[in-house]
Design a protein around this motif. Structure first.
Motif, PDB file in Angstrom:
ATOM      1  N   HIS A 124      -3.053   9.768  13.239  1.00  0.00           N
ATOM      2  CA  HIS A 124      -4.059   8.885  13.810  1.00  0.00           C
ATOM      3  C   HIS A 124      -5.306   9.692  14.111  1.00  0.00           C
ATOM      4  O   HIS A 124      -5.236  10.898  14.338  1.00  0.00           O
TER       5      HIS A 124
ATOM      6  N   THR B   6     -10.179  -3.285  18.424  1.00  0.00           N
ATOM      7  CA  THR B   6      -9.210  -3.318  17.330  1.00  0.00           C
ATOM      8  C   THR B   6      -7.800  -3.377  17.901  1.00  0.00           C
ATOM      9  O   THR B   6      -7.551  -2.914  19.016  1.00  0.00           O
TER      10      THR B   6
ATOM     11  N   GLN C  62      -2.426   0.514  17.042  1.00  0.00           N
ATOM     12  CA  GLN C  62      -1.788   0.991  15.821  1.00  0.00           C
ATOM     13  C   GLN C  62      -0.445   1.616  16.175  1.00  0.00           C
ATOM     14  O   GLN C  62      -0.346   2.371  17.124  1.00  0.00           O
TER      15      GLN C  62
ATOM     16  N   CYS D 161       2.748   3.814  14.427  1.00  0.00           N
ATOM     17  CA  CYS D 161       3.177   4.553  13.243  1.00  0.00           C
ATOM     18  C   CYS D 161       4.476   5.305  13.540  1.00  0.00           C
ATOM     19  O   CYS D 161       4.739   5.704  14.669  1.00  0.00           O
TER      20      CYS D 161
END
Length: 121
Positions: free
Chosen positions: A45, A80, A83, A85
């Motif tokens: 990231h 946003t 995220q 992962c």
């Protein structure tokens, strides 16, 4: 797990393995060659824009194996979505001496703690 099954048979190094186990190993080998070209980015990231990050570790076990996986959840100051992962994983085959599922779950928790310690280092 297939190698553990071969070990349990007590065969010598140069003995032929049973056809069933040979077929299982052949199936594993063929599955690797049948996979499409997979690309996994090396960067996890962009931490320069990260405002918050959380590490989540999940563990699970069965009579065959134990596993722990770590996921990284990051958010940034922009609007946003967060995220998520895959960060790291660890898997172990169950010992030859059978244990109960609760005991295996505890062993998986130990793997999860060790995974966390490795990541923290």
């Amino acid at each position: 797990m297939v190698l553990q099954q071969i070990w349990k048979l007590g065969r010598k190094w140069d003995d032929l393995m049973p056809q069933e186990l040979h077929n299982a190993l052949q199936k594993v080998q063929n599955s690797y060659f049948a996979m499409p070209d997979i690309r996994i980015p090396r960067t996890v990231h962009n931490f320069s824009k990260t405002t918050s990050s959380q590490l989540h570790i999940f563990v699970d076990a069965s009579m065959a194996a134990m596993t722990a996986v770590a996921y990284l959840l990051t958010t940034n100051s922009q609007a946003t979505p967060p995220q998520v992962c895959f960060f790291m994983g660890k898997c172990e085959v169950a010992p030859i001496k059978q244990m109960s599922v609760p005991k295996m779950e505890l062993e998986a928790a130990v793997i999860g703690v060790r995974l966390l310690q490795l990541i923290q280092r």
